[in-house]
Design an enzyme around this catalytic site. Sequence first.
Site, mmCIF file in Angstrom:
data_model
loop_
_atom_site.group_PDB
_atom_site.id
_atom_site.type_symbol
_atom_site.label_atom_id
_atom_site.label_comp_id
_atom_site.label_asym_id
_atom_site.label_seq_id
_atom_site.Cartn_x
_atom_site.Cartn_y
_atom_site.Cartn_z
ATOM 1 N N GLY A 19 22.856 53.300 -8.040
ATOM 2 C CA GLY A 19 23.752 54.461 -8.108
ATOM 3 C C GLY A 19 23.064 55.653 -7.458
ATOM 4 O O GLY A 19 21.873 55.900 -7.698
ATOM 5 N N ALA A 20 23.833 56.383 -6.646
ATOM 6 C CA ALA A 20 23.246 57.468 -5.844
ATOM 7 C C ALA A 20 22.511 58.522 -6.681
ATOM 8 O O ALA A 20 21.428 58.972 -6.324
ATOM 9 C CB ALA A 20 24.348 58.127 -5.025
ATOM 10 N N ARG A 61 16.309 53.186 0.381
ATOM 11 C CA ARG A 61 17.734 52.841 0.517
ATOM 12 C C ARG A 61 18.306 53.775 1.574
ATOM 13 O O ARG A 61 18.400 54.979 1.345
ATOM 14 C CB ARG A 61 18.485 52.985 -0.815
ATOM 15 C CG ARG A 61 18.184 51.865 -1.776
ATOM 16 C CD ARG A 61 19.278 51.655 -2.786
ATOM 17 N NE ARG A 61 20.368 50.834 -2.275
ATOM 18 C CZ ARG A 61 21.451 50.543 -3.001
ATOM 19 N NH1 ARG A 61 21.576 51.023 -4.218
ATOM 20 N NH2 ARG A 61 22.401 49.783 -2.503
ATOM 21 N N CYS A 133 32.692 49.208 -8.869
ATOM 22 C CA CYS A 133 31.227 49.323 -8.934
ATOM 23 C C CYS A 133 30.792 50.085 -10.198
ATOM 24 O O CYS A 133 31.561 50.195 -11.160
ATOM 25 C CB CYS A 133 30.678 49.984 -7.673
ATOM 26 S SG CYS A 133 28.895 49.757 -7.464
ATOM 27 N N SER A 135 29.411 53.799 -11.191
ATOM 28 C CA SER A 135 29.064 55.164 -10.810
ATOM 29 C C SER A 135 28.859 55.958 -12.092
ATOM 30 O O SER A 135 29.758 56.037 -12.936
ATOM 31 C CB SER A 135 30.197 55.772 -9.977
ATOM 32 O OG SER A 135 30.225 57.177 -10.142
ATOM 33 N N ASP A 202 28.482 57.371 -2.337
ATOM 34 C CA ASP A 202 27.081 57.364 -1.899
ATOM 35 C C ASP A 202 26.867 58.403 -0.820
ATOM 36 O O ASP A 202 25.870 59.108 -0.810
ATOM 37 C CB ASP A 202 26.676 55.971 -1.425
ATOM 38 C CG ASP A 202 26.418 55.076 -2.604
ATOM 39 O OD1 ASP A 202 25.309 55.120 -3.154
ATOM 40 O OD2 ASP A 202 27.355 54.385 -3.043
ATOM 41 N N ASN A 212 31.016 54.279 0.092
ATOM 42 C CA ASN A 212 30.724 53.863 -1.287
ATOM 43 C C ASN A 212 30.610 52.341 -1.292
ATOM 44 O O ASN A 212 30.786 51.684 -0.251
ATOM 45 C CB ASN A 212 31.838 54.361 -2.222
ATOM 46 C CG ASN A 212 31.459 54.228 -3.680
ATOM 47 O OD1 ASN A 212 30.386 54.653 -4.101
ATOM 48 N ND2 ASN A 212 32.320 53.617 -4.470
ATOM 49 N N LYS A 238 26.006 64.886 -1.877
ATOM 50 C CA LYS A 238 26.220 63.557 -1.281
ATOM 51 C C LYS A 238 26.730 63.670 0.159
ATOM 52 O O LYS A 238 26.883 62.680 0.850
ATOM 53 C CB LYS A 238 27.163 62.736 -2.145
ATOM 54 C CG LYS A 238 26.467 62.338 -3.445
ATOM 55 C CD LYS A 238 27.310 61.480 -4.316
ATOM 56 C CE LYS A 238 26.467 61.026 -5.514
ATOM 57 N NZ LYS A 238 27.258 60.297 -6.488
HETATM 58 C C1 RUB Z 1 26.512 52.173 -6.443
HETATM 59 C C2 RUB Z 1 27.722 52.866 -5.941
HETATM 60 C C3 RUB Z 1 28.194 54.061 -6.714
HETATM 61 C C4 RUB Z 1 27.606 55.335 -6.070
HETATM 62 C C5 RUB Z 1 27.833 56.548 -6.954
HETATM 63 O O1 RUB Z 1 26.007 51.230 -5.520
HETATM 64 O O2 RUB Z 1 28.289 52.542 -4.917
HETATM 65 O O3 RUB Z 1 29.573 54.174 -6.691
HETATM 66 O O4 RUB Z 1 26.232 55.176 -5.860
HETATM 67 O O5 RUB Z 1 27.112 56.442 -8.149
HETATM 68 P P1 RUB Z 1 24.617 50.493 -5.857
HETATM 69 P P2 RUB Z 1 26.714 57.753 -8.968
HETATM 70 O O6 RUB Z 1 24.796 49.783 -7.156
HETATM 71 O O7 RUB Z 1 24.393 49.586 -4.691
HETATM 72 O O8 RUB Z 1 23.562 51.571 -5.932
HETATM 73 O O9 RUB Z 1 28.007 58.421 -9.319
HETATM 74 O O10 RUB Z 1 25.970 57.237 -10.165
HETATM 75 O O11 RUB Z 1 25.876 58.598 -8.088
#
Ligand code: RUB
Length: 311
Positions: A19-20, A61, A133, A135, A202, A212, A238
Amino acid sequence: MQKAVEKIINDIKKLKIQGARNVAKSALTALALQISASRADGLNELYNEILGVAEKLANSRPTEPMMRNNIEDITRFALMQIKMKNVRTVGAVKKLLVEREETLLKKMDEDIAKIAEYGAKIIPENAVVITHCHSSSVTRIFKKAKEMGKNFEVIACETRPLYQGRITARELIEAKIKTTLIVDGAVNVFMKKADMCIVGADAITSRGDLINKVGTSTVAHIARMHDVSFYSAAELFKYSPLTAYGQRERIEQRAIAEIWDKPPKSLTIANPAFDATAAHYITGYITEVGIISAQSLFAIATQKLGIKIYE
Ligand code: RUB
């Protein structure tokens, strides 16, 4: 490099940290750890050490501007302190940098609380909301909506190949939010009874396109087919400034073993981690400054990031 920093880099690569936002937070923590433990005996040495770790983190990443923007903030801040000779000792610069890291982390917490508030408000009563996913921004919105006493349910796509949808589903049921987990291919079936979609982000490009988790653009296309609104929850950090200069956001390609560990030899397998959803599919970005259109994100984000366009 500090052992703890190496571990964070490896955990990011292996998606133990995913997650970003989590990636960006961990990268800041890693930088601060390295800075605190640095044995550099001159300011230039300290700066080069920071740059070395910053580069390794940024490459852990590739599709993560939120991490890059935060790292860049620290490196720019370090350069400013050193070159402007505001502070002259390594110890004093280290202290300032660690304070800067704390400020950025605190700001991230404040921003996500605002996003949760703005997002929760637009969930209609008795809504069915689709997400894809995992988030942390989206789950915060759902938890906030629950806290506000809203009645709604979530449909979570499982998100092959690494099933981050299960993390979402577990987190939501623990928060007592009614949740149904579906295979990614079933999203059209469930879109028919959905009221809205909320996904994370992302990266956001200068055109307002959303990068994303792979499969997000499919959800957006299907939402459009059924006239269902499609939102992305994203901090303005982002936004990817590189895209202002025409560069495309690089999409991370992951190991094929994530899809099939022992595939037939002649088979080609492709495993892009993310995909791009064009701006015109996005009803709005739920950001810390409110819900904004994909088309105005560039102007607002560049202002927030203090980006100047140089000739
Ligand atoms: C995670 C993903 C999430 C974004 C946003 O991909 O696509 O939707 O990162 O997350 P991965 P957040 O599992 O490959 O990292 O809202 O937590 O920043």
